[in-house]
Design an enzyme around this catalytic site. Structure first.
Site, mmCIF file in Angstrom:
data_model
loop_
_atom_site.group_PDB
_atom_site.id
_atom_site.type_symbol
_atom_site.label_atom_id
_atom_site.label_comp_id
_atom_site.label_asym_id
_atom_site.label_seq_id
_atom_site.Cartn_x
_atom_site.Cartn_y
_atom_site.Cartn_z
ATOM 1 N N GLY A 3 30.917 28.920 48.378
ATOM 2 C CA GLY A 3 31.774 28.882 49.559
ATOM 3 C C GLY A 3 30.961 28.445 50.761
ATOM 4 O O GLY A 3 29.800 28.077 50.618
ATOM 5 N N PHE A 27 29.767 30.141 53.247
ATOM 6 C CA PHE A 27 28.619 30.945 53.680
ATOM 7 C C PHE A 27 28.014 31.776 52.554
ATOM 8 O O PHE A 27 27.383 32.796 52.790
ATOM 9 C CB PHE A 27 28.940 31.817 54.906
ATOM 10 C CG PHE A 27 30.302 32.458 54.880
ATOM 11 C CD1 PHE A 27 30.499 33.699 54.296
ATOM 12 C CD2 PHE A 27 31.380 31.821 55.473
ATOM 13 C CE1 PHE A 27 31.746 34.286 54.285
ATOM 14 C CE2 PHE A 27 32.643 32.406 55.465
ATOM 15 C CZ PHE A 27 32.822 33.642 54.869
ATOM 16 N N PRO A 84 35.929 37.527 33.084
ATOM 17 C CA PRO A 84 35.459 36.331 32.383
ATOM 18 C C PRO A 84 36.509 35.252 32.139
ATOM 19 O O PRO A 84 36.165 34.131 31.766
ATOM 20 C CB PRO A 84 34.952 36.884 31.050
ATOM 21 C CG PRO A 84 35.706 38.154 30.842
ATOM 22 C CD PRO A 84 35.989 38.714 32.212
ATOM 23 N N ASP A 129 45.470 35.897 51.754
ATOM 24 C CA ASP A 129 44.799 34.755 51.109
ATOM 25 C C ASP A 129 45.261 34.541 49.678
ATOM 26 O O ASP A 129 44.470 34.174 48.804
ATOM 27 C CB ASP A 129 43.281 34.916 51.171
ATOM 28 C CG ASP A 129 42.554 33.564 51.098
ATOM 29 O OD1 ASP A 129 43.217 32.520 51.298
ATOM 30 O OD2 ASP A 129 41.340 33.550 50.843
#
Length: 350
Positions: free
Chosen positions: A52, A54, A124, A166
């Site tokens: 990403g 940061f 996973p 989000d």
């Protein structure tokens, strides 16, 4: 009819009780957050699972137990540069306090001179995004199975005064049983009433966020509408080359459906992708029950979904612990730790 209504009534009562207890548990941890519960040396770093602006997420192995985890590593200086201090502190404080079957578990968190670390359960199966793109689109029963888990998760989060903000297929991981694990609480926030921050992903933004209005939890129900549409169609309801063009479509209040959508699905989506907040499902006096009792969810056994007793429509391929074949490959980078503390003040509560 009386019987069915009585059953529904008692189910709604037991949900109330469940959420009241959940709030107690949450508030204890929210008011007294766990801090510094591990150290970088306790983990063997294996592979990058995602990157990403940061930081990155890496598959790691806990040396003592041999268990695999996903470690989110955030560069403090980059977080500060990108003005994400508050969001990052929110993420960790919320994740360490929540507990729900479809939320990824935060196992440890700590920091050093350079970075913040959040060590989470490793899921996973990879992102819903990659499976959706590969398969093309999900059948309505397949989409409904996932949608039901998001409905329950938002019901839980909203009862704690948390907005998620989000929702998108990239933030939904598929576990070994084929159930969803919601990840990335970077934009989640505890808010009573309204908030004003512009954040989220263009295709999933509610009109009131785009129009810089104060907004509330109803933005999550709009995003659920976008997600259900994208799962069932294979593409989102509002898309264009430039964000500004996407925003124009979103605020227009017009949405077109593929001909294969059932009439129940179209009806639910018209009520979720509703520009008028006074009419949007999830935001009315019956709250989440307008969604849970909608005809499209008529076959959904909400309690069985919560208990993970429903057979999943799809189980990701899994070759054993530490298998990363459901994730893309990324360039590896050393984790550098400065000899001097960076941004100590900004992140003292982490």
């Amino acid at each position: 009819m009386g019987n069915a209504a009585a059953k529904k009534g008692s189910e709604q009562e037991s949900v109330k009780e469940f959420l009241a207890k959940a709030k107690e548990d949450f508030l204890k941890k929210w008011e007294n957050p766990a801090q510094n519960t591990a150290h970088l040396d306790q983990f063997e770093r294996i592979k990058t699972l995602g990157t990403g602006s940061f930081g990155r997420v890496m598959l790691v192995k806990h040396k003592e137990t041999g268990n695999h985890f996903a470690m989110k590593i955030l560069d403090k200086q980059k977080v500060v540069k990108l003005k994400q201090i508050e969001h990052t502190l929110n993420e960790k404080r919320i994740l360490q306090a929540v507990n729900f079957p479809f939320l990824v578990k935060l196992e440890f968190s700590f920091k050093d001179n350079s970075n913040l670390y959040m060590v989470m359960e490793y899921v996973p199966g990879g992102e819903m995004f990659s499976h959706l793109r590969r398969i093309g689109r999900f059948s309505e029963p397949h989409a409904r199975f996932y949608a039901a888990q998001i409905v329950l998760t938002f019901e839980y989060l909203h009862s704690l005064d948390l907005i998620y903000r989000d929702l998108k297929p990239e933030n939904l991981l598929i576990d070994q049983q084929g159930y969803i694990q919601v990840t990335d609480f970077g934009f989640a926030k505890r808010v009573k009433g309204r908030t004003w921050t512009l954040c989220g992903t263009p295709e999933y933004l509610a009109p009131e966020i785009i129009l810089s209005k104060g907004y509330n939890k109803a933005v999550d129900w709009w995003a659920l509408g976008v997600l259900i549409y994208e799962m069932a169609a294979g593409y989102p309801p509002f898309f264009a080359d430039q964000p500004i063009q996407i925003y124009e479509k979103i605020v227009s209040g017009k949405v077109r459906f593929p001909s294969h959508f059932s009439s129940d699905l179209k009806d639910l989506l018209r009520n979720l992708l509703q520009v008028d907040l006074t009419k949007r499902f999830g935001n009315l006096k019956n709250g989440v029950n307008d969604i849970k009792n909608h005809k499209w969810f008529a076959t959904t056994d909400w309690i069985a979904i919560y208990q993970r007793k429903v057979e999943a429509p799809f189980i990701p391929k899994f070759k054993g612990p530490g298998d990363t074949s459901n994730f893309d490959d990324y360039e590896e980078e050393e984790i550098r730790v400065s000899i001097n503390e960076k941004c100590g003040k900004e992140f003292c509560e982490f």
